[in-house]
Design a protein around this motif. Structure first.
Motif, PDB file in Angstrom:
ATOM      1  N   LEU A   6      -3.100 -20.644  65.760  1.00  0.00           N
ATOM      2  CA  LEU A   6      -4.759 -20.824  65.418  1.00  0.00           C
ATOM      3  C   LEU A   6      -4.731 -22.703  65.034  1.00  0.00           C
ATOM      4  O   LEU A   6      -5.107 -23.566  64.693  1.00  0.00           O
ATOM      5  CB  LEU A   6      -5.064 -20.750  64.476  1.00  0.00           C
ATOM      6  N   LYS A   7      -3.343 -23.454  65.910  1.00  0.00           N
ATOM      7  CA  LYS A   7      -4.286 -24.943  65.815  1.00  0.00           C
ATOM      8  C   LYS A   7      -4.807 -25.565  66.917  1.00  0.00           C
ATOM      9  O   LYS A   7      -4.951 -26.833  65.514  1.00  0.00           O
ATOM     10  CB  LYS A   7      -2.691 -24.948  67.113  1.00  0.00           C
ATOM     11  N   GLY A   8      -4.875 -25.209  67.349  1.00  0.00           N
ATOM     12  CA  GLY A   8      -6.412 -25.541  68.027  1.00  0.00           C
ATOM     13  C   GLY A   8      -7.858 -25.398  66.919  1.00  0.00           C
ATOM     14  O   GLY A   8      -8.264 -26.909  66.378  1.00  0.00           O
ATOM     15  N   LEU A   9      -7.472 -24.161  66.330  1.00  0.00           N
ATOM     16  CA  LEU A   9      -8.480 -24.420  64.794  1.00  0.00           C
ATOM     17  C   LEU A   9      -8.438 -25.271  63.980  1.00  0.00           C
ATOM     18  O   LEU A   9      -9.142 -25.890  63.526  1.00  0.00           O
ATOM     19  CB  LEU A   9      -8.342 -22.993  64.371  1.00  0.00           C
ATOM     20  N   ILE A  10      -7.258 -25.910  63.704  1.00  0.00           N
ATOM     21  CA  ILE A  10      -6.431 -27.105  62.661  1.00  0.00           C
ATOM     22  C   ILE A  10      -6.852 -28.366  63.709  1.00  0.00           C
ATOM     23  O   ILE A  10      -7.188 -28.860  62.941  1.00  0.00           O
ATOM     24  CB  ILE A  10      -4.827 -26.655  62.377  1.00  0.00           C
ATOM     25  N   THR A  11      -7.146 -28.725  64.445  1.00  0.00           N
ATOM     26  CA  THR A  11      -7.360 -29.855  64.421  1.00  0.00           C
ATOM     27  C   THR A  11      -9.224 -30.268  64.610  1.00  0.00           C
ATOM     28  O   THR A  11      -9.504 -31.696  65.088  1.00  0.00           O
ATOM     29  CB  THR A  11      -7.748 -29.893  66.455  1.00  0.00           C
ATOM     30  N   LEU A  12      -9.159 -28.990  64.371  1.00  0.00           N
ATOM     31  CA  LEU A  12     -10.793 -29.163  63.838  1.00  0.00           C
ATOM     32  C   LEU A  12     -10.811 -29.166  62.348  1.00  0.00           C
ATOM     33  O   LEU A  12     -11.718 -28.504  61.647  1.00  0.00           O
ATOM     34  CB  LEU A  12     -11.933 -28.128  64.222  1.00  0.00           C
ATOM     35  N   SER A  13     -11.028 -30.618  62.484  1.00  0.00           N
ATOM     36  CA  SER A  13     -10.719 -30.995  61.070  1.00  0.00           C
ATOM     37  C   SER A  13     -12.204 -30.654  60.058  1.00  0.00           C
ATOM     38  O   SER A  13     -12.149 -30.959  58.419  1.00  0.00           O
ATOM     39  CB  SER A  13      -9.764 -31.840  60.397  1.00  0.00           C
ATOM     40  N   LEU A  14     -13.200 -30.730  60.842  1.00  0.00           N
ATOM     41  CA  LEU A  14     -14.700 -30.650  59.686  1.00  0.00           C
ATOM     42  C   LEU A  14     -14.719 -29.666  59.078  1.00  0.00           C
ATOM     43  O   LEU A  14     -16.142 -29.130  58.795  1.00  0.00           O
ATOM     44  CB  LEU A  14     -15.525 -30.553  60.696  1.00  0.00           C
ATOM     45  N   SER A  46     -18.407 -28.715  69.068  1.00  0.00           N
ATOM     46  CA  SER A  46     -16.786 -29.567  69.254  1.00  0.00           C
ATOM     47  C   SER A  46     -15.963 -28.455  68.863  1.00  0.00           C
ATOM     48  O   SER A  46     -14.672 -28.152  69.910  1.00  0.00           O
ATOM     49  CB  SER A  46     -16.498 -29.795  67.886  1.00  0.00           C
ATOM     50  N   PHE A  47     -16.381 -27.039  68.554  1.00  0.00           N
ATOM     51  CA  PHE A  47     -15.854 -25.943  68.969  1.00  0.00           C
ATOM     52  C   PHE A  47     -15.846 -25.925  70.719  1.00  0.00           C
ATOM     53  O   PHE A  47     -14.616 -25.535  71.535  1.00  0.00           O
ATOM     54  CB  PHE A  47     -16.589 -24.417  68.776  1.00  0.00           C
ATOM     55  N   THR A  48     -16.308 -25.780  71.416  1.00  0.00           N
ATOM     56  CA  THR A  48     -16.812 -25.760  73.112  1.00  0.00           C
ATOM     57  C   THR A  48     -15.774 -26.986  73.739  1.00  0.00           C
ATOM     58  O   THR A  48     -14.691 -26.030  74.268  1.00  0.00           O
ATOM     59  CB  THR A  48     -17.767 -25.900  73.649  1.00  0.00           C
ATOM     60  N   PHE A  49     -15.586 -27.883  73.298  1.00  0.00           N
ATOM     61  CA  PHE A  49     -14.504 -29.081  73.672  1.00  0.00           C
ATOM     62  C   PHE A  49     -13.074 -29.099  73.700  1.00  0.00           C
ATOM     63  O   PHE A  49     -12.270 -28.995  74.087  1.00  0.00           O
ATOM     64  CB  PHE A  49     -15.166 -30.226  73.435  1.00  0.00           C
ATOM     65  N   ALA A  50     -12.827 -28.841  72.220  1.00  0.00           N
ATOM     66  CA  ALA A  50     -11.850 -28.411  71.577  1.00  0.00           C
ATOM     67  C   ALA A  50     -11.043 -27.151  71.999  1.00  0.00           C
ATOM     68  O   ALA A  50      -9.686 -27.213  72.461  1.00  0.00           O
ATOM     69  CB  ALA A  50     -11.400 -29.088  70.088  1.00  0.00           C
ATOM     70  N   ILE A  51     -11.613 -26.143  72.008  1.00  0.00           N
ATOM     71  CA  ILE A  51     -10.980 -25.182  72.272  1.00  0.00           C
ATOM     72  C   ILE A  51     -11.666 -23.760  72.966  1.00  0.00           C
ATOM     73  O   ILE A  51     -11.675 -22.672  72.607  1.00  0.00           O
ATOM     74  CB  ILE A  51      -9.901 -23.920  70.974  1.00  0.00           C
ATOM     75  N   PRO A  52     -12.397 -24.396  73.736  1.00  0.00           N
ATOM     76  CA  PRO A  52     -12.421 -23.285  74.599  1.00  0.00           C
ATOM     77  C   PRO A  52     -12.201 -21.931  74.960  1.00  0.00           C
ATOM     78  O   PRO A  52     -13.185 -21.046  75.034  1.00  0.00           O
ATOM     79  CB  PRO A  52     -13.921 -23.978  75.910  1.00  0.00           C
ATOM     80  N   GLY A  53     -11.161 -21.945  75.346  1.00  0.00           N
ATOM     81  CA  GLY A  53     -10.310 -20.642  75.509  1.00  0.00           C
ATOM     82  C   GLY A  53      -9.992 -20.212  74.313  1.00  0.00           C
ATOM     83  O   GLY A  53     -10.250 -18.625  73.947  1.00  0.00           O
ATOM     84  N   GLY A  54      -9.989 -20.450  73.518  1.00  0.00           N
ATOM     85  CA  GLY A  54      -9.616 -19.328  72.393  1.00  0.00           C
ATOM     86  C   GLY A  54     -11.162 -19.371  71.294  1.00  0.00           C
ATOM     87  O   GLY A  54     -11.202 -17.705  71.544  1.00  0.00           O
TER      88      GLY A  54
END
Lengths: 244, 240
Positions: free
Chosen positions: B39-47, B94-102
């Motif tokens: 879930l590292k990718g999700l954590i980067t989405l600090s919003l 931001s989801f699309t750009f940060a964690i498209p694969g996830g």
């Protein structure tokens, strides 16, 4: 139920079926529920502000399920939608079927501090004790709610309506709400202090800092803090916490 | 309708999954629960304040009364609930750009899922399957998720600083105080309402203004009698 829990935070998901009926004025029960919830928006603050440990929560009415009708990106969709040589029967078979719900559902989704024991019963009891009448106002048209007239029955009822989260992600923190509100209050006040004391000499800063600490009482949750749910700067600070 | 409460936006999305592929989604979520590193990718989405996915089997919709008709559905449904800061577009993009694969894994084989790239079909998909919130409550409407996190740091640093400097005087105190400020510079900041703090706040504000302008002092309250009487005088109050 462990996937409802992340640290000390709890994800409560409730789907309560609304009776399929109409009032004498021919208004659907689901629309009454919707209207009453809409009415909550026009109050000075949400009744949920009175429910202890609630971080964020929402209500809506699920009228039906939805299906996006454009071609999607999965292999099956792409093949059957675009390849002309696929037999028509196969194409029809692969098309998404249309689903409709037979009941409408009141959806309550809530994130709250459950503590190390993930105390769902304690949260629901607190909710009933704080806003029992408002709960009846909203859930009164739901199937199975007729018998609910005390906290224990409310807890049982909600557990029957509860769905388990498959994944619960906490991007914020899971401290008790009082801790979070006190921390936000301190952050706000300390930022002001830092601005007001720029460039002052050491003795003055120290004196002012002591006065600041005496005023904000950083370690005392019962001291000045933010009010839960306050959305105006001039209503934000609660000097003494309300008990009970 | 009130998808917004202060700085938080409530998103609800419901999407169908073929019952015989549901295990794939459950397995992916199971891995995410067991190996939090995924879930590292999700954590980067600090919003994000809090988010959850709930998979409801086609026979698992709550049935509480013999009088309630039983659901007869073809599909399992996945519900996604999120509480985030910022606008709808900012969040979805931001989801699309940060964690498209996830993102594609979580929505794996959801029917007609368009994949997170390119953006436009993904926007259409989410918009079509999104359900509006009627009432949304936020315990700290003026704070973003990052404020809640940084406030915790400010609080603990402040308490420690106060304890450590009780017997420190003069220039040493100032040195330590400046070091405290330097250490907290990413966590400080005033919080104020966004222009429209919440739809409910906006409505209350509008109604109060209307009453102040149109009704005599002590006149009839608003329909339902829910607004406080001091509404007329709130602007005169000055809080800290």
């Amino acid at each position: 139920m462990s996937s409802n829990i992340s640290g000390n935070a709890y994800a409560l998901t409730i789907l309560s079926p609304i009776k399929d009926g109409f009032t004498q004025d021919e208004i659907a029960y689901a629309d009454i529920v919707r209207d009453r919830l809409q009415g909550w928006n026009a109050e000075h603050n949400s009744p949920m502000a009175l429910v202890p440990q609630t971080y964020l929560c929402r209500y809506f009415v699920l009228d039906d399920v939805y299906l996006e009708s454009l071609p999607g990106g999965s292999a099956i969709d792409t093949l059957v939608d675009w390849l002309p040589f696929v037999p028509d029967t196969l194409r029809r078979w692969a098309w998404p079927k249309e689903d409709h719900l037979k009941s409408r559902y009141l959806v309550f989704s809530c994130n709250f501090h459950g503590g190390p024991k993930a105390d769902l019963d304690g949260y629901l009891r607190g909710m009933w004790n704080a806003i029992g009448d408002r709960i009846k106002e909203i859930w009164g048209y739901c199937h199975g709610f007729d018998q609910v007239d005390n906290a224990d029955k409310f807890i049982d009822y909600m557990k029957k309506c509860q769905l388990t989260a498959t994944l619960f992600f906490v991007g914020s923190n899971d401290d008790p709400l009082e801790e979070q509100l006190k921390a936000l209050y301190l952050k706000q006040e300390f930022a002001k202090f830092a601005i007001d004391n720029q460039g002052l000499d050491a003795a003055t800063v120290k004196t002012n800092f002591q006065a600041f600490v005496d005023r904000v009482r950083p370690s005392e949750l019962d001291g000045p803090t933010w009010k839960a749910g306050a959305y105006r700067v001039d209503e934000l600070v609660e000097l003494k916490k309300n008990k009970g | 309708m009130s998808n917004i409460a202060g700085k938080a936006y409530a998103m609800n999305v419901i999407t169908p999954i073929r019952p015989y592929t549901t295990w794939v989604n459950k397995f992916i979520f199971w891995i995410a629960v067991k190996i939090p590193g995924t879930l590292k990718g999700l954590i980067t989405l600090s919003l994000i304040h809090y988010a959850r996915w709930v998979i409801i089997g086609k026979d698992q919709f709550p049935h509480l009364d013999p009088k309630q008709p039983k659901e007869e559905l073809n599909y399992t449904y996945m519900m996604f609930f999120s509480n985030f800061n910022g606008s709808w577009d900012q969040y979805v993009d931001s989801f699309t750009f940060a964690i498209p694969g996830g993102l594609d894994l979580f929505w794996k084989w959801n029917i007609r899922y368009s994949k997170s790239v390119p953006l436009t079909p993904f926007h259409d998909y989410i918009r079509y399957n999104q359900i509006e919130t009627i009432h949304y409550y936020n315990a700290y409407p003026l704070a973003a998720s990052n404020d809640v996190k940084s406030a915790k740091t400010v609080k603990s640093s402040l308490i420690k600083f106060e304890q450590d400097t009780r017997n420190v005087s003069g220039d040493n105190f100032l040195k330590l105080y400046n070091a405290l400020l330097r250490g907290l510079q990413h966590d400080m900041g005033d919080m104020y309402p966004t222009p429209i703090v919440s739809m409910s706040a906006h409505q209350v504000e509008r109604r109060q203004k209307w009453h102040a302008a149109n009704l005599p002092e002590g006149g009839a309250g608003p329909t339902g009698g829910t607004a406080p009487k001091e509404a007329h005088g709130h602007s005169a109050k000055k809080g800290k």
